[in-house]
Design a protein around this motif. Structure first.
Motif, short mmCIF file in Angstrom:
data_model
loop_
_atom_site.label_atom_id
_atom_site.label_comp_id
_atom_site.label_asym_id
_atom_site.label_seq_id
_atom_site.Cartn_x
_atom_site.Cartn_y
_atom_site.Cartn_z
N LEU A 42 0.05 -4.42 2.34
CA LEU A 42 -1.27 -4.15 2.91
C LEU A 42 -1.87 -2.87 2.33
O LEU A 42 -3.08 -2.80 2.09
N VAL A 43 -1.04 -1.85 2.11
CA VAL A 43 -1.53 -0.62 1.49
C VAL A 43 -2.09 -0.91 0.11
O VAL A 43 -3.16 -0.43 -0.27
N GLY A 44 -1.38 -1.73 -0.66
CA GLY A 44 -1.87 -2.10 -1.98
C GLY A 44 -3.15 -2.90 -1.91
O GLY A 44 -4.07 -2.71 -2.72
N ALA A 45 -3.25 -3.81 -0.93
CA ALA A 45 -4.46 -4.63 -0.79
C ALA A 45 -5.67 -3.77 -0.43
O ALA A 45 -6.76 -3.95 -0.98
N VAL A 46 -5.48 -2.83 0.50
CA VAL A 46 -6.59 -1.94 0.88
C VAL A 46 -7.01 -1.07 -0.29
O VAL A 46 -8.20 -0.84 -0.52
N THR A 47 -6.03 -0.60 -1.07
CA THR A 47 -6.35 0.21 -2.24
C THR A 47 -7.16 -0.59 -3.26
O THR A 47 -8.08 -0.07 -3.89
N PHE A 48 -6.83 -1.87 -3.41
CA PHE A 48 -7.50 -2.71 -4.40
C PHE A 48 -8.94 -3.03 -4.01
O PHE A 48 -9.83 -3.07 -4.85
N VAL A 49 -9.17 -3.26 -2.71
CA VAL A 49 -10.50 -3.69 -2.26
C VAL A 49 -11.21 -2.62 -1.45
O VAL A 49 -12.18 -2.92 -0.77
N GLN A 50 -10.74 -1.36 -1.52
CA GLN A 50 -11.31 -0.32 -0.66
C GLN A 50 -12.81 -0.21 -0.86
O GLN A 50 -13.30 -0.23 -1.99
N PRO A 117 6.00 -5.70 -5.82
CA PRO A 117 5.81 -5.04 -7.12
C PRO A 117 4.35 -4.96 -7.55
O PRO A 117 3.91 -3.96 -8.13
N LEU A 118 3.58 -6.02 -7.27
CA LEU A 118 2.16 -6.00 -7.60
C LEU A 118 1.43 -4.92 -6.82
O LEU A 118 0.58 -4.20 -7.36
N SER A 119 1.76 -4.79 -5.54
CA SER A 119 1.15 -3.75 -4.71
C SER A 119 1.49 -2.36 -5.23
O SER A 119 0.63 -1.47 -5.29
N LEU A 120 2.75 -2.16 -5.63
CA LEU A 120 3.16 -0.86 -6.16
C LEU A 120 2.41 -0.54 -7.44
O LEU A 120 2.00 0.61 -7.68
N PHE A 121 2.19 -1.54 -8.29
CA PHE A 121 1.44 -1.33 -9.53
C PHE A 121 0.01 -0.91 -9.23
O PHE A 121 -0.53 0.01 -9.86
N VAL A 122 -0.63 -1.57 -8.26
CA VAL A 122 -2.02 -1.25 -7.91
C VAL A 122 -2.12 0.18 -7.38
O VAL A 122 -3.01 0.95 -7.76
N VAL A 123 -1.19 0.56 -6.51
CA VAL A 123 -1.23 1.89 -5.90
C VAL A 123 -0.92 2.98 -6.92
O VAL A 123 -1.54 4.05 -6.93
N ALA A 124 0.06 2.72 -7.79
CA ALA A 124 0.45 3.73 -8.79
C ALA A 124 -0.67 4.00 -9.77
O ALA A 124 -0.72 5.08 -10.38
#
Length: 221
Positions: A42-50, A117-124
């Motif tokens: 969810l953190v990665g999803a929010v970061t992607f569509v913030q 892993p996809l979420s970690l890539f987006v956040v990083a």
């Protein structure tokens, strides 16, 4: 009732007896681990569509002392917590008996194995936040956001008013060749009473310039 006196459960595939107390801990730890991994996704999803690129967590940027929590920090904490919970569960019950809803658990595990892993890539790949050391006499602080990706460099500058823990973003900059002026210490900041005079400049490795509009950076006291 103590663990030793509780009824024991066994399975045909697992000849070792497992106490019900350990089974409850095993189940609770697996739930905690799953929720931690879901939270990381969810953190990665929010970061992607913030909705607001400046904000660290979609709608808000919080400052704690001189530290700005970022999505990457939250992601790492959740991943460590989830991994620790699953490893602890394995230590409690190395070979638990067969449990119901096996197919559903396998499906969730497969989805998380791809999504985490996809979420970690987006956040990083997100922005870096920092608090500049210079502050006003009244206690105002300047927070900067820097983002670099290959030849793209951009960022924002905001202010944290005295007594507040959130950032009000005021202006932005562009950097050539992914240049980050604040990380490279190519800026000047001087406080004149309640107003900050902030300038960014470049180096032989790149250049930075403000957007056309430059709202003043003013403290409330």
């Amino acid at each position: 009732m103590t663990e030793a006196s509780e009824p024991l459960q066994t399975s045909e595939e697992n000849p070792f007896e497992v106490s019900s107390t350990r089974l409850r801990w095993w189940g609770a730890l697996r739930v905690v681990g799953t929720l931690a991994f879901v939270g990381a996704v969810l953190v990665g999803a929010v970061t992607f569509v913030q909705p607001d690129r400046d904000e660290a967590f979609g709608w808000v940027t919080v400052v704690i002392g001189n530290w700005v929590p970022s999505p990457l920090t939250a992601e790492v904490v959740l991943l460590v917590a989830g991994t620790g919970a699953f490893l602890t569960a394995m230590l409690f019950v190395p070979c638990p008996p067969e449990r119901p809803w096996r197919e559903l658990r396998i499906f969730i595990a497969v989805v998380l194995a791809g999504a985490v892993p996809l979420s970690l890539f987006v956040v990083a790949d997100g922005s870096n936040y920092s608090v500049l050391p210079e502050q006003s006499e009244g206690g105002c602080r300047i927070v900067v956001r820097e983002y670099s990706f290959f030849l793209l460099g951009e960022g924002s500058v905001g202010i944290v008013q005295p007594g507040s823990v959130t950032v009000d973003w005021l202006r932005g900059y562009l950097g050539d060749d992914g240049y980050a002026p604040f990380s490279r210490d190519t800026y000047t900041l001087d406080w004149h009473g309640k107003t900050a005079a902030l300038s960014v400049f470049g180096s032989p490795n790149g250049d930075a310039a403000w957007f056309a509009e430059q709202p003043s950076i003013t403290c409330i006291r």
